[in-house]
Design a protein around this motif. Structure first.
Motif, PDB file in Angstrom:
ATOM      1  N   THR A 150      64.850  -7.436 -75.653  1.00 57.78           N
ATOM      2  CA  THR A 150      63.768  -7.532 -76.637  1.00 57.78           C
ATOM      3  C   THR A 150      64.155  -6.993 -78.016  1.00 57.78           C
ATOM      4  O   THR A 150      63.373  -7.113 -78.954  1.00 57.78           O
ATOM      5  CB  THR A 150      62.534  -6.769 -76.124  1.00 57.78           C
ATOM      6  OG1 THR A 150      62.942  -5.435 -75.778  1.00 57.78           O
ATOM      7  CG2 THR A 150      61.941  -7.435 -74.895  1.00 57.78           C
ATOM      8  N   ALA A 151      65.337  -6.416 -78.158  1.00 54.15           N
ATOM      9  CA  ALA A 151      65.790  -5.916 -79.467  1.00 54.15           C
ATOM     10  C   ALA A 151      66.139  -7.095 -80.372  1.00 54.15           C
ATOM     11  O   ALA A 151      66.435  -8.199 -79.898  1.00 54.15           O
ATOM     12  CB  ALA A 151      66.997  -4.993 -79.302  1.00 54.15           C
ATOM     13  N   LYS A 152      66.139  -6.849 -81.682  1.00 52.00           N
ATOM     14  CA  LYS A 152      66.499  -7.895 -82.638  1.00 52.00           C
ATOM     15  C   LYS A 152      67.963  -8.282 -82.463  1.00 52.00           C
ATOM     16  O   LYS A 152      68.811  -7.423 -82.212  1.00 52.00           O
ATOM     17  CB  LYS A 152      66.265  -7.401 -84.068  1.00 52.00           C
ATOM     18  CG  LYS A 152      64.810  -7.180 -84.391  1.00 52.00           C
ATOM     19  CD  LYS A 152      64.649  -6.640 -85.800  1.00 52.00           C
ATOM     20  CE  LYS A 152      63.176  -6.374 -86.093  1.00 52.00           C
ATOM     21  NZ  LYS A 152      63.002  -5.670 -87.366  1.00 52.00           N
ATOM     22  N   VAL A 153      68.253  -9.566 -82.613  1.00 48.43           N
ATOM     23  CA  VAL A 153      69.610 -10.081 -82.410  1.00 48.43           C
ATOM     24  C   VAL A 153      70.597  -9.368 -83.342  1.00 48.43           C
ATOM     25  O   VAL A 153      71.680  -8.959 -82.915  1.00 48.43           O
ATOM     26  CB  VAL A 153      69.656 -11.610 -82.632  1.00 48.43           C
ATOM     27  CG1 VAL A 153      71.090 -12.110 -82.638  1.00 48.43           C
ATOM     28  CG2 VAL A 153      68.850 -12.310 -81.557  1.00 48.43           C
ATOM     29  N   ARG A 154      70.242  -9.201 -84.592  1.00 48.00           N
ATOM     30  CA  ARG A 154      71.139  -8.548 -85.549  1.00 48.00           C
ATOM     31  C   ARG A 154      71.461  -7.119 -85.116  1.00 48.00           C
ATOM     32  O   ARG A 154      72.609  -6.670 -85.227  1.00 48.00           O
ATOM     33  CB  ARG A 154      70.491  -8.559 -86.931  1.00 48.00           C
ATOM     34  CG  ARG A 154      71.385  -8.015 -87.999  1.00 48.00           C
ATOM     35  CD  ARG A 154      70.748  -8.179 -89.352  1.00 48.00           C
ATOM     36  NE  ARG A 154      71.595  -7.569 -90.351  1.00 48.00           N
ATOM     37  CZ  ARG A 154      71.398  -7.657 -91.631  1.00 48.00           C
ATOM     38  NH1 ARG A 154      70.365  -8.316 -92.100  1.00 48.00           N
ATOM     39  NH2 ARG A 154      72.203  -7.061 -92.477  1.00 48.00           N
ATOM     40  N   THR A 155      70.459  -6.411 -84.618  1.00 51.78           N
ATOM     41  CA  THR A 155      70.667  -5.036 -84.140  1.00 51.78           C
ATOM     42  C   THR A 155      71.611  -5.024 -82.945  1.00 51.78           C
ATOM     43  O   THR A 155      72.542  -4.216 -82.883  1.00 51.78           O
ATOM     44  CB  THR A 155      69.312  -4.398 -83.757  1.00 51.78           C
ATOM     45  OG1 THR A 155      68.461  -4.423 -84.896  1.00 51.78           O
ATOM     46  CG2 THR A 155      69.489  -2.975 -83.269  1.00 51.78           C
ATOM     47  N   LYS A 156      71.398  -5.940 -82.004  1.00 54.23           N
ATOM     48  CA  LYS A 156      72.269  -6.009 -80.820  1.00 54.23           C
ATOM     49  C   LYS A 156      73.714  -6.302 -81.228  1.00 54.23           C
ATOM     50  O   LYS A 156      74.644  -5.720 -80.672  1.00 54.23           O
ATOM     51  CB  LYS A 156      71.764  -7.068 -79.835  1.00 54.23           C
ATOM     52  CG  LYS A 156      70.458  -6.674 -79.163  1.00 54.23           C
ATOM     53  CD  LYS A 156      70.121  -7.551 -77.989  1.00 54.23           C
ATOM     54  CE  LYS A 156      69.503  -8.845 -78.419  1.00 54.23           C
ATOM     55  NZ  LYS A 156      68.973  -9.613 -77.271  1.00 54.23           N
ATOM     56  N   MET A 157      73.891  -7.170 -82.225  1.00 53.82           N
ATOM     57  CA  MET A 157      75.244  -7.500 -82.694  1.00 53.82           C
ATOM     58  C   MET A 157      75.900  -6.282 -83.339  1.00 53.82           C
ATOM     59  O   MET A 157      77.082  -6.023 -83.122  1.00 53.82           O
ATOM     60  CB  MET A 157      75.186  -8.668 -83.673  1.00 53.82           C
ATOM     61  CG  MET A 157      74.860  -9.985 -82.995  1.00 53.82           C
ATOM     62  SD  MET A 157      74.613 -11.353 -84.151  1.00 53.82           S
ATOM     63  CE  MET A 157      76.193 -11.417 -84.953  1.00 53.82           C
ATOM     64  N   LEU A 158      75.154  -5.531 -84.129  1.00 52.47           N
ATOM     65  CA  LEU A 158      75.698  -4.338 -84.784  1.00 52.47           C
ATOM     66  C   LEU A 158      76.131  -3.296 -83.741  1.00 52.47           C
ATOM     67  O   LEU A 158      77.227  -2.741 -83.830  1.00 52.47           O
ATOM     68  CB  LEU A 158      74.660  -3.746 -85.743  1.00 52.47           C
ATOM     69  CG  LEU A 158      75.084  -2.483 -86.492  1.00 52.47           C
ATOM     70  CD1 LEU A 158      76.311  -2.754 -87.362  1.00 52.47           C
ATOM     71  CD2 LEU A 158      73.929  -1.975 -87.347  1.00 52.47           C
ATOM     72  N   TYR A 159      75.279  -3.051 -82.741  1.00 53.89           N
ATOM     73  CA  TYR A 159      75.624  -2.084 -81.695  1.00 53.89           C
ATOM     74  C   TYR A 159      76.832  -2.564 -80.886  1.00 53.89           C
ATOM     75  O   TYR A 159      77.721  -1.776 -80.560  1.00 53.89           O
ATOM     76  CB  TYR A 159      74.425  -1.822 -80.778  1.00 53.89           C
ATOM     77  CG  TYR A 159      73.504  -0.748 -81.299  1.00 53.89           C
ATOM     78  CD1 TYR A 159      73.548   0.541 -80.783  1.00 53.89           C
ATOM     79  CD2 TYR A 159      72.588  -1.016 -82.309  1.00 53.89           C
ATOM     80  CE1 TYR A 159      72.706   1.536 -81.258  1.00 53.89           C
ATOM     81  CE2 TYR A 159      71.743  -0.028 -82.793  1.00 53.89           C
ATOM     82  CZ  TYR A 159      71.800   1.248 -82.260  1.00 53.89           C
ATOM     83  OH  TYR A 159      70.971   2.225 -82.743  1.00 53.89           O
ATOM     84  N   ALA A 160      76.880  -3.853 -80.573  1.00 56.95           N
ATOM     85  CA  ALA A 160      78.013  -4.391 -79.802  1.00 56.95           C
ATOM     86  C   ALA A 160      79.312  -4.260 -80.590  1.00 56.95           C
ATOM     87  O   ALA A 160      80.350  -3.890 -80.027  1.00 56.95           O
ATOM     88  CB  ALA A 160      77.749  -5.846 -79.438  1.00 56.95           C
ATOM     89  N   ALA A 161      79.255  -4.548 -81.892  1.00 50.11           N
ATOM     90  CA  ALA A 161      80.463  -4.494 -82.723  1.00 50.11           C
ATOM     91  C   ALA A 161      80.966  -3.066 -82.917  1.00 50.11           C
ATOM     92  O   ALA A 161      82.157  -2.852 -83.121  1.00 50.11           O
ATOM     93  CB  ALA A 161      80.180  -5.135 -84.082  1.00 50.11           C
TER      94      ALA A 161
END
Length: 141
Positions: A96-107
């Motif tokens: 349910t988190a924002k896609v951009r946030t998930k990408m930042l955490y993954a990176a």
């Protein structure tokens, strides 16, 4: 490229307080868990759980709709009655988190995790069923 994108590609910088808190968990054993969040441009300390706190207390700090990194000092008694412990790094990235946030955490995950010298187990979770204590124990034992 935006500054945020370049920062994410290089691994988001982290505040020194993150390492201090992690060392309190690892060597001084004054903490049971620590959570971290990315705040604008760097990883910062979010929640510290005192040594007497439980895994359920740790899970309760994870937001339903936002990402976090967490470290948890898991203790158990083995089959021979010896106390054991392992430090677990958890990458919390709920669906349910924002896609951009998930990408930042993954990176940023690997570079931040590597800064925490002494992590022994890594877990990734997208919902609360994936951070169930039985999943944690199956990763460790």
């Amino acid at each position: 490229r935006s500054r945020a994108a370049m920062s994410a590609a290089a691994g988001t910088p982290y505040d020194d307080a993150c390492i201090t808190a992690f060392n309190g968990l690892k060597t001084k054993r004054t903490l049971r868990f620590v959570t971290f969040k990315i705040d604008t441009s760097k990883v910062v300390l979010d929640v510290e759980g005192a040594a007497g706190k439980t895994y359920d207390d740790f899970i309760a700090t994870l937001p339903e709709n936002d990402c976090r990194y967490g470290v948890y000092d898991h203790e158990w008694t083995d089959g021979e009655g010896c106390m054991k412990s392992k430090i677990v790094f958890i990458a919390w990235s709920p669906d349910t988190a924002k896609v951009r946030t998930k990408m930042l955490y993954a990176a940023s995950k690997d570079s931040f995790k590597n800064a925490l010298q002494g992590v022994q187990v890594e877990m990734q979770a997208c919902d609360f069923s994936e951070v169930d204590i039985s999943n944690l124990e199956s990763k460790i034992h």
